[in-house]
Scaffold this active site. Sequence first.
Site, PDB file in Angstrom:
ATOM      1  N   SER A   1       0.820  -1.206   0.000  1.00 32.31           N
ATOM      2  CA  SER A   1       0.000   0.000   0.000  1.00 32.31           C
ATOM      3  C   SER A   1       0.859   1.264   0.000  1.00 32.31           C
ATOM      4  O   SER A   1       1.813   1.358   0.763  1.00 32.31           O
ATOM      5  CB  SER A   1      -0.850  -0.043   1.264  1.00 32.31           C
TER       6      SER A   1
ATOM      7  N   ASP B   1      -4.925  -5.515  -8.892  1.00 28.38           N
ATOM      8  CA  ASP B   1      -4.671  -6.055  -7.549  1.00 28.38           C
ATOM      9  C   ASP B   1      -4.308  -7.535  -7.473  1.00 28.38           C
ATOM     10  O   ASP B   1      -3.429  -7.904  -6.726  1.00 28.38           O
ATOM     11  CB  ASP B   1      -5.894  -5.798  -6.668  1.00 28.38           C
TER      12      ASP B   1
END
Length: 543
Positions: free
Chosen positions: A240, A259
């Site tokens: 992240s 993702d």
Amino acid sequence: MEDLVTMPTSTSLEQYGLKNVNVHWNLSPEELQQITVEKNMGKETNNGTLAINTGKFTGRSPQDRFLVKDDYTKDKVWWGKTNKPVSPENFNKLKTEILKYLSGKELYARDAYACAEPEFRTKIRAITELPWSNLFIYNMFLRPSVKELENFKEDWLILCAPGYICPDPSEFGIRQGNFSIINFTDKIALVGGSAYTGEMKKGIFSALNLILPVEKNVLPMHCSANVGKKGDTAIFFGLSGTGKTTLSADPERKLIGDDEHGWTQDNVIFNFEGGCYAKVIDLSEEKEPDIFRAVKPGAMLENVVFKDNGEVDYMDSSITQNTRVSYPIYHIDNIQETLYANNPKNIFFLTCDAFGVLPPVSKLTPGQAAYHFISGYTAKVAGTEAGITEPVPSFSACFGEPFMPLHPAVYGEMLSKKMQEAGVNVWLINTGWSAGPYGVGSRIKLKYTRAMITAILNGELDEVDYEQNPIFGLFMPKYCPGVPSEMLDPMNTWLQKGAYIGKAIQLAHSFHLNFEKFAHQASQQIVEGGPLIDEHHHLGEHI
């Protein structure tokens, strides 16, 4: 926009033990949004996008995630802090409790699938207590056609009951009232006590991360991917805040996904999902145009705060820093229609090094690639918590440890083997600091990072000279178009060389300490891919 169908062939949920339920099958996003608003479970923004609040949990609860330990999993799973066991008996007791809780209620059922590559398609049936949880499933998973919904028989079942809170957790072998449990034998993902939608997505991702490598010889990856006009695929790993979504959104290339992907024996890279689940904190059209424009009717915002005029205040983190939006991938213009492509050519490991000691771009050997993959390094910036003035190293194995049921070395060896067979180049890209650590140096400009990635994708770093970083052993290009050459060796950017060396050795030591837990299962080649020195070595001979 895909066709929708509201009735499956079987409309009864009695087969699962659900009694007297009023079930809505495969409702359209519009219908689910309307029900959510009518029931006061959410409201619409000024452009008509649904916004909901996930309640007590605004993120995943990793300490409350369990895998059922049985004959299938007991010798495969890397048990420990990440993968906590629960007995089949306790799972069955909890499942019975959830079925009792959901019986007699109005429920929402949806059929969907994961894995865009047809050979690996995994059919999923989700039964949710809340209408907006069902909209999330529509957005995030792949959407079957009307024909595909005929005679649909799921491979995996998701049961999601946010309103059920376990009254006596210790009796069921869990920690507290909420839980997320994966049962590989019964093929059920059970979510109770938390309305955070990411628990459902990551439950199926975790399941695929065991099934695909063990049963199908497919490498599952927590990464984004895109494909160029010549059919060359690029893969972006990163934790992240390192730039995974930002850097894979490239006007010159088509997005495969942002993702979760698989890498097959035939070198096909395929998206597991049919949507995106993006962070929206500080979102603006200038910084993230694709995501900003995807927030439109059909998308669903989570835990955002409104201004008085009904507009979303993306800067407001008073509910959580982890504000999110889910949307179907067709909300993005520049996508690879099939959501898969072949010919992986370049892999990027993105790290935000707040110590300012890693090169902005370096080329990795196969051993180094596996070592850095297993390490999964980034740094948390000072100032996020009271009393932290120095950056803090953060390691997450395979850039996705919370979702990886197998030992990280298994994924590392698979990656190493695949990249060698396919002739892929692997690059470490530091999107963090240069000319000193956080607080002294400055963040590497996005335009420079983009220039490095473009140069690599265009083959412009294939023929340049490289030099080896004496501490990390990484190979740094001496020239890169569009990037000031003095930046390429981080030591050049620091005012005091001694300060650079001291800080670099400190970080190298953190790498070695972190890797100790993997070393006994990693090959010699991988172990040797780590930094050349740590605090115990004499530096003179290397500089």
